[in-house]
Scaffold this motif. Sequence first.
Motif, PDB file in Angstrom:
ATOM      1  N   ARG A 131     -36.073  25.732 -15.382  1.00 20.55           N
ATOM      2  CA  ARG A 131     -35.184  26.835 -15.020  1.00 20.55           C
ATOM      3  C   ARG A 131     -36.030  27.944 -14.417  1.00 20.55           C
ATOM      4  O   ARG A 131     -37.094  28.271 -14.931  1.00 20.55           O
ATOM      5  CB  ARG A 131     -34.470  27.395 -16.253  1.00 20.55           C
ATOM      6  CG  ARG A 131     -33.573  26.426 -16.937  1.00 20.55           C
ATOM      7  CD  ARG A 131     -32.280  26.305 -16.190  1.00 20.55           C
ATOM      8  NE  ARG A 131     -31.410  25.379 -16.891  1.00 20.55           N
ATOM      9  CZ  ARG A 131     -30.405  24.794 -16.326  1.00 20.55           C
ATOM     10  NH1 ARG A 131     -30.123  25.010 -15.071  1.00 20.55           N
ATOM     11  NH2 ARG A 131     -29.651  23.958 -17.002  1.00 20.55           N
ATOM     12  N   ILE A 132     -35.555  28.524 -13.322  1.00 19.40           N
ATOM     13  CA  ILE A 132     -36.210  29.706 -12.763  1.00 19.40           C
ATOM     14  C   ILE A 132     -35.757  30.882 -13.617  1.00 19.40           C
ATOM     15  O   ILE A 132     -34.559  31.096 -13.792  1.00 19.40           O
ATOM     16  CB  ILE A 132     -35.827  29.921 -11.288  1.00 19.40           C
ATOM     17  CG1 ILE A 132     -36.307  28.743 -10.450  1.00 19.40           C
ATOM     18  CG2 ILE A 132     -36.420  31.237 -10.774  1.00 19.40           C
ATOM     19  CD1 ILE A 132     -35.820  28.784  -9.007  1.00 19.40           C
ATOM     20  N   ILE A 133     -36.716  31.608 -14.182  1.00 22.32           N
ATOM     21  CA  ILE A 133     -36.363  32.730 -15.050  1.00 22.32           C
ATOM     22  C   ILE A 133     -36.730  34.088 -14.449  1.00 22.32           C
ATOM     23  O   ILE A 133     -36.244  35.108 -14.904  1.00 22.32           O
ATOM     24  CB  ILE A 133     -36.988  32.576 -16.453  1.00 22.32           C
ATOM     25  CG1 ILE A 133     -38.504  32.502 -16.373  1.00 22.32           C
ATOM     26  CG2 ILE A 133     -36.412  31.365 -17.163  1.00 22.32           C
ATOM     27  CD1 ILE A 133     -39.199  32.609 -17.728  1.00 22.32           C
ATOM     28  N   GLU A 134     -37.585  34.077 -13.418  1.00 29.32           N
ATOM     29  CA  GLU A 134     -38.003  35.340 -12.819  1.00 29.32           C
ATOM     30  C   GLU A 134     -38.401  35.104 -11.367  1.00 29.32           C
ATOM     31  O   GLU A 134     -39.047  34.107 -11.056  1.00 29.32           O
ATOM     32  CB  GLU A 134     -39.188  35.901 -13.603  1.00 29.32           C
ATOM     33  CG  GLU A 134     -39.587  37.303 -13.233  1.00 29.32           C
ATOM     34  CD  GLU A 134     -40.708  37.821 -14.114  1.00 29.32           C
ATOM     35  OE1 GLU A 134     -40.472  38.017 -15.319  1.00 29.32           O
ATOM     36  OE2 GLU A 134     -41.822  38.006 -13.587  1.00 29.32           O
ATOM     37  N   ILE A 135     -37.988  36.018 -10.488  1.00 31.44           N
ATOM     38  CA  ILE A 135     -38.377  35.985  -9.084  1.00 31.44           C
ATOM     39  C   ILE A 135     -38.923  37.348  -8.720  1.00 31.44           C
ATOM     40  O   ILE A 135     -38.246  38.361  -8.886  1.00 31.44           O
ATOM     41  CB  ILE A 135     -37.188  35.626  -8.166  1.00 31.44           C
ATOM     42  CG1 ILE A 135     -36.642  34.234  -8.509  1.00 31.44           C
ATOM     43  CG2 ILE A 135     -37.597  35.699  -6.696  1.00 31.44           C
ATOM     44  CD1 ILE A 135     -35.374  33.869  -7.772  1.00 31.44           C
ATOM     45  N   MET A 179     -39.412  27.813 -16.559  1.00 26.52           N
ATOM     46  CA  MET A 179     -39.502  27.399 -17.951  1.00 26.52           C
ATOM     47  C   MET A 179     -38.860  26.021 -18.064  1.00 26.52           C
ATOM     48  O   MET A 179     -37.796  25.789 -17.493  1.00 26.52           O
ATOM     49  CB  MET A 179     -38.727  28.408 -18.806  1.00 26.52           C
ATOM     50  CG  MET A 179     -38.667  28.094 -20.275  1.00 26.52           C
ATOM     51  SD  MET A 179     -37.680  29.338 -21.164  1.00 26.52           S
ATOM     52  CE  MET A 179     -38.712  30.780 -20.987  1.00 26.52           C
ATOM     53  N   PRO A 180     -39.491  25.097 -18.797  1.00 30.71           N
ATOM     54  CA  PRO A 180     -38.850  23.799 -19.013  1.00 30.71           C
ATOM     55  C   PRO A 180     -37.487  23.985 -19.680  1.00 30.71           C
ATOM     56  O   PRO A 180     -37.306  24.881 -20.509  1.00 30.71           O
ATOM     57  CB  PRO A 180     -39.811  23.063 -19.940  1.00 30.71           C
ATOM     58  CG  PRO A 180     -41.122  23.760 -19.775  1.00 30.71           C
ATOM     59  CD  PRO A 180     -40.790  25.191 -19.448  1.00 30.71           C
ATOM     60  N   LEU A 181     -36.527  23.145 -19.309  1.00 32.37           N
ATOM     61  CA  LEU A 181     -35.179  23.249 -19.854  1.00 32.37           C
ATOM     62  C   LEU A 181     -35.187  23.195 -21.375  1.00 32.37           C
ATOM     63  O   LEU A 181     -34.448  23.935 -22.028  1.00 32.37           O
ATOM     64  CB  LEU A 181     -34.293  22.134 -19.291  1.00 32.37           C
ATOM     65  CG  LEU A 181     -32.845  22.124 -19.777  1.00 32.37           C
ATOM     66  CD1 LEU A 181     -32.141  23.442 -19.496  1.00 32.37           C
ATOM     67  CD2 LEU A 181     -32.092  20.963 -19.151  1.00 32.37           C
ATOM     68  N   SER A 182     -36.043  22.360 -21.960  1.00 29.12           N
ATOM     69  CA  SER A 182     -36.080  22.259 -23.431  1.00 29.12           C
ATOM     70  C   SER A 182     -36.470  23.588 -24.071  1.00 29.12           C
ATOM     71  O   SER A 182     -35.904  23.992 -25.086  1.00 29.12           O
ATOM     72  CB  SER A 182     -37.039  21.155 -23.868  1.00 29.12           C
ATOM     73  OG  SER A 182     -38.346  21.403 -23.365  1.00 29.12           O
ATOM     74  N   MET A 183     -37.410  24.309 -23.485  1.00 30.97           N
ATOM     75  CA  MET A 183     -37.815  25.621 -23.992  1.00 30.97           C
ATOM     76  C   MET A 183     -36.701  26.639 -23.768  1.00 30.97           C
ATOM     77  O   MET A 183     -36.417  27.463 -24.628  1.00 30.97           O
ATOM     78  CB  MET A 183     -39.093  26.086 -23.298  1.00 30.97           C
ATOM     79  CG  MET A 183     -39.589  27.437 -23.778  1.00 30.97           C
ATOM     80  SD  MET A 183     -40.190  27.430 -25.473  1.00 30.97           S
ATOM     81  CE  MET A 183     -41.709  26.557 -25.260  1.00 30.97           C
ATOM     82  N   GLN A 228     -28.667  27.815 -25.120  1.00 31.02           N
ATOM     83  CA  GLN A 228     -27.764  27.405 -24.042  1.00 31.02           C
ATOM     84  C   GLN A 228     -28.450  26.393 -23.140  1.00 31.02           C
ATOM     85  O   GLN A 228     -29.646  26.465 -22.923  1.00 31.02           O
ATOM     86  CB  GLN A 228     -27.411  28.585 -23.143  1.00 31.02           C
ATOM     87  CG  GLN A 228     -26.925  29.809 -23.817  1.00 31.02           C
ATOM     88  CD  GLN A 228     -26.875  30.954 -22.822  1.00 31.02           C
ATOM     89  OE1 GLN A 228     -26.467  30.783 -21.687  1.00 31.02           O
ATOM     90  NE2 GLN A 228     -27.311  32.116 -23.240  1.00 31.02           N
ATOM     91  N   GLU A 229     -27.651  25.478 -22.612  1.00 33.07           N
ATOM     92  CA  GLU A 229     -28.184  24.602 -21.576  1.00 33.07           C
ATOM     93  C   GLU A 229     -28.008  25.236 -20.207  1.00 33.07           C
ATOM     94  O   GLU A 229     -28.858  25.165 -19.353  1.00 33.07           O
ATOM     95  CB  GLU A 229     -27.482  23.229 -21.609  1.00 33.07           C
ATOM     96  CG  GLU A 229     -28.111  22.260 -20.642  1.00 33.07           C
ATOM     97  CD  GLU A 229     -27.712  20.836 -20.912  1.00 33.07           C
ATOM     98  OE1 GLU A 229     -27.642  20.077 -19.942  1.00 33.07           O
ATOM     99  OE2 GLU A 229     -27.475  20.481 -22.074  1.00 33.07           O
ATOM    100  N   GLN A 230     -26.860  25.882 -20.015  1.00 30.88           N
ATOM    101  CA  GLN A 230     -26.570  26.609 -18.781  1.00 30.88           C
ATOM    102  C   GLN A 230     -26.533  28.096 -19.104  1.00 30.88           C
ATOM    103  O   GLN A 230     -26.056  28.487 -20.163  1.00 30.88           O
ATOM    104  CB  GLN A 230     -25.201  26.185 -18.224  1.00 30.88           C
ATOM    105  CG  GLN A 230     -25.129  24.736 -17.828  1.00 30.88           C
ATOM    106  CD  GLN A 230     -25.986  24.418 -16.620  1.00 30.88           C
ATOM    107  OE1 GLN A 230     -26.127  25.242 -15.715  1.00 30.88           O
ATOM    108  NE2 GLN A 230     -26.565  23.236 -16.600  1.00 30.88           N
ATOM    109  N   PRO A 231     -27.016  28.954 -18.195  1.00 30.19           N
ATOM    110  CA  PRO A 231     -26.971  30.391 -18.436  1.00 30.19           C
ATOM    111  C   PRO A 231     -25.543  30.909 -18.544  1.00 30.19           C
ATOM    112  O   PRO A 231     -24.635  30.373 -17.919  1.00 30.19           O
ATOM    113  CB  PRO A 231     -27.659  30.985 -17.208  1.00 30.19           C
ATOM    114  CG  PRO A 231     -28.234  29.872 -16.436  1.00 30.19           C
ATOM    115  CD  PRO A 231     -27.603  28.606 -16.907  1.00 30.19           C
TER     116      PRO A 231
END
Length: 70
Positions: free
Chosen positions: A20-24, A53-57, A64-67
């Motif tokens: 997952r992209i968590i920061e740009i 971040m890996p999806l598992s983390m 949540q799986e989806q934001p």
Amino acid sequence: MQLDEGGGIAERGGVRVGHRIIEINGTSVVATPHEKIVDLLSTSVGEIRMKTMPLSMYKLLTGQEQPVYI
């Protein structure tokens, strides 16, 4: 935002499938809709810095799986 399996420029830059992209560019995009992230990336000029971040983390930290978009 979940990444495609295309093996494109993002993957060559170190972004992995299933992350997952968590920061740009220093701005959190955790609760940002996919369309806004795509717009931000497509209109950026110059170098783009992303944190992923890996999806598992992601699931472990957010539950949540989806934001959930706010």
